[in-house]
Each structure stands twice: as structure tokens, then as C-alpha cells.
Design a protein around this motif. Structure first.
Motif, PDB file in Angstrom:
ATOM      1  N   GLU A 120     -17.512  14.614  17.465  1.00  0.00           N
ATOM      2  CA  GLU A 120     -16.320  15.251  18.026  1.00  0.00           C
ATOM      3  C   GLU A 120     -16.722  16.302  19.067  1.00  0.00           C
ATOM      4  O   GLU A 120     -16.142  16.366  20.155  1.00  0.00           O
ATOM      5  CB  GLU A 120     -15.476  15.874  16.918  1.00  0.00           C
ATOM      6  N   ASN A 121     -17.725  17.111  18.726  1.00  0.00           N
ATOM      7  CA  ASN A 121     -18.195  18.122  19.674  1.00  0.00           C
ATOM      8  C   ASN A 121     -18.857  17.479  20.891  1.00  0.00           C
ATOM      9  O   ASN A 121     -18.674  17.945  22.021  1.00  0.00           O
ATOM     10  CB  ASN A 121     -19.136  19.105  18.993  1.00  0.00           C
ATOM     11  N   LYS A 126     -18.690  16.189  26.535  1.00  0.00           N
ATOM     12  CA  LYS A 126     -18.829  15.024  27.410  1.00  0.00           C
ATOM     13  C   LYS A 126     -17.730  15.027  28.471  1.00  0.00           C
ATOM     14  O   LYS A 126     -17.996  14.744  29.641  1.00  0.00           O
ATOM     15  CB  LYS A 126     -18.773  13.739  26.586  1.00  0.00           C
ATOM     16  N   ASP A 127     -16.520  15.387  28.089  1.00  0.00           N
ATOM     17  CA  ASP A 127     -15.422  15.472  29.058  1.00  0.00           C
ATOM     18  C   ASP A 127     -15.717  16.501  30.146  1.00  0.00           C
ATOM     19  O   ASP A 127     -15.432  16.279  31.326  1.00  0.00           O
ATOM     20  CB  ASP A 127     -14.102  15.816  28.362  1.00  0.00           C
ATOM     21  N   TRP A 128     -16.272  17.621  29.764  1.00  0.00           N
ATOM     22  CA  TRP A 128     -16.628  18.669  30.729  1.00  0.00           C
ATOM     23  C   TRP A 128     -17.707  18.157  31.680  1.00  0.00           C
ATOM     24  O   TRP A 128     -17.643  18.390  32.888  1.00  0.00           O
ATOM     25  CB  TRP A 128     -17.112  19.924  30.011  1.00  0.00           C
ATOM     26  N   TYR A 133     -19.641  15.877  36.830  1.00  0.00           N
ATOM     27  CA  TYR A 133     -20.328  14.765  37.478  1.00  0.00           C
ATOM     28  C   TYR A 133     -19.443  14.165  38.581  1.00  0.00           C
ATOM     29  O   TYR A 133     -19.925  13.878  39.680  1.00  0.00           O
ATOM     30  CB  TYR A 133     -20.715  13.698  36.455  1.00  0.00           C
ATOM     31  N   GLU A 134     -18.167  14.007  38.303  1.00  0.00           N
ATOM     32  CA  GLU A 134     -17.226  13.510  39.320  1.00  0.00           C
ATOM     33  C   GLU A 134     -17.224  14.423  40.541  1.00  0.00           C
ATOM     34  O   GLU A 134     -17.272  13.957  41.678  1.00  0.00           O
ATOM     35  CB  GLU A 134     -15.802  13.455  38.743  1.00  0.00           C
ATOM     36  N   TYR A 135     -17.153  15.725  40.292  1.00  0.00           N
ATOM     37  CA  TYR A 135     -17.175  16.713  41.372  1.00  0.00           C
ATOM     38  C   TYR A 135     -18.482  16.590  42.171  1.00  0.00           C
ATOM     39  O   TYR A 135     -18.458  16.573  43.403  1.00  0.00           O
ATOM     40  CB  TYR A 135     -17.042  18.126  40.789  1.00  0.00           C
ATOM     41  N   TRP A 136     -19.596  16.472  41.468  1.00  0.00           N
ATOM     42  CA  TRP A 136     -20.911  16.365  42.100  1.00  0.00           C
ATOM     43  C   TRP A 136     -20.985  15.104  42.957  1.00  0.00           C
ATOM     44  O   TRP A 136     -21.489  15.141  44.084  1.00  0.00           O
ATOM     45  CB  TRP A 136     -21.998  16.387  41.032  1.00  0.00           C
TER      46      TRP A 136
END
Length: 141
Positions: A120-121, A126-128, A133-136
Motif C-alpha cells: 500500500e505504501n 509510486k504515484d508520486w 517521471y511524467e514531468y521529467w
């Protein structure tokens, strides 16, 4: 000499409280898990730890457990080119945002070492990492 991003011993040698040593593997282990999930580890790492990677991908072993079993070191030679570029951007302790996102994501009280090694953690951080990664990718393509 290869670049070392992190070592678990840097952390458990500095524990201020009586915590289990395994807690030193959690924050970097989550990042290693993400790198495995996204096929950003080197061919040598894949060959050397094929069984651990398979167990991680089947959710039989967590990223922190993989990190511990592979020696508790995150180094440049463990990652492929894209993995290293992203790690230098995001994970680097001096210039990256990972530790800040980790602290914010888990509201780390009383310390970063108190986050539990759970799926869960992992999914939460992972979402963060996915967002960063998308931004990068947008910034670098």
C-alpha cells in the motif's frame, strides 16, 4: 569508481531510536521497486537478480527486500541509461525532489524511518514518482 546514490548503512548507522535495521531499506527500496517496475535497471542487474526481480513483479517480495538482498546499495551500474538520468534528476539527495515527496507523501512522524514496508505504501509513493517521471519526460523530450 561508480556513482553511489545511497547505501542503507548510511541510515541505520545514524538511527536515533531503537528501530529494526530493515527500516533503513524502506525509502530507497521503494524507489528501486519503481525502477524495476519501469525496466530501468541495467542488463547486469537483471541477469544477476533475475529471481528477485520476478518475485518483486509478482509482489512476493517488496522493493526494500530486494534492496536488502542486493546488498543495500543503489549505484549507477545497477541502472540503465534512462534510470540513471532520472535518478540523478529525482533521487539525488542534494538536488532531487524524492526525499521531499517522500516526507510529504507519508507525513513522516517521528522520522522517515518509521514508514512501513507495505505494498500500500509502495503504491502510494509510486504515484508520486510516476508524476515526477511524467514531468521529467516532458521536460527532456
Amino acid at each position: 569508481m561508480t556513482t553511489i546514490y545511497d547505501k542503507a548503512k548510511y541510515h541505520y548507522e545514524n538511527f536515533e531510536e531503537d528501530l529494526p535495521r530493515k527500516q533503513a531499506y524502506v525509502h530507497t527500496g521503494f524507489f528501486i521497486g519503481w525502477l524495476i517496475d519501469n525496466d530501468m535497471v541495467s542488463e547486469d542487474f537483471q541477469k544477476s537478480y533475475e529471481n528477485l526481480i520476478a518475485e518483486f513483479k509478482q509482489r512476493k517480495m517488496t522493493g526494500p527486500e530486494v534492496y536488502e538482498k542486493t546488498g543495500g546499495v543503489l549505484a549507477k551500474d545497477m541502472l540503465n541509461e534512462e534510470g540513471n538520468q532520472f535518478a540523478m534528476f529525482y533521487f539525488d539527495f542534494e538536488t532531487g525532489e524524492y526525499r521531499y515527496h517522500y516526507l510529504e507523501a507519508f507525513d513522516c512522524e517521528p522520522s522517515v524511518y518509521h514508514v512501513e514496508d507495505t505494498w500500500e505504501n509502495y503504491d502510494h509513493i509510486k504515484d508520486w514518482i510516476d508524476n515526477e517521471y511524467e514531468y521529467w519526460c516532458e521536460k527532456n523530450k
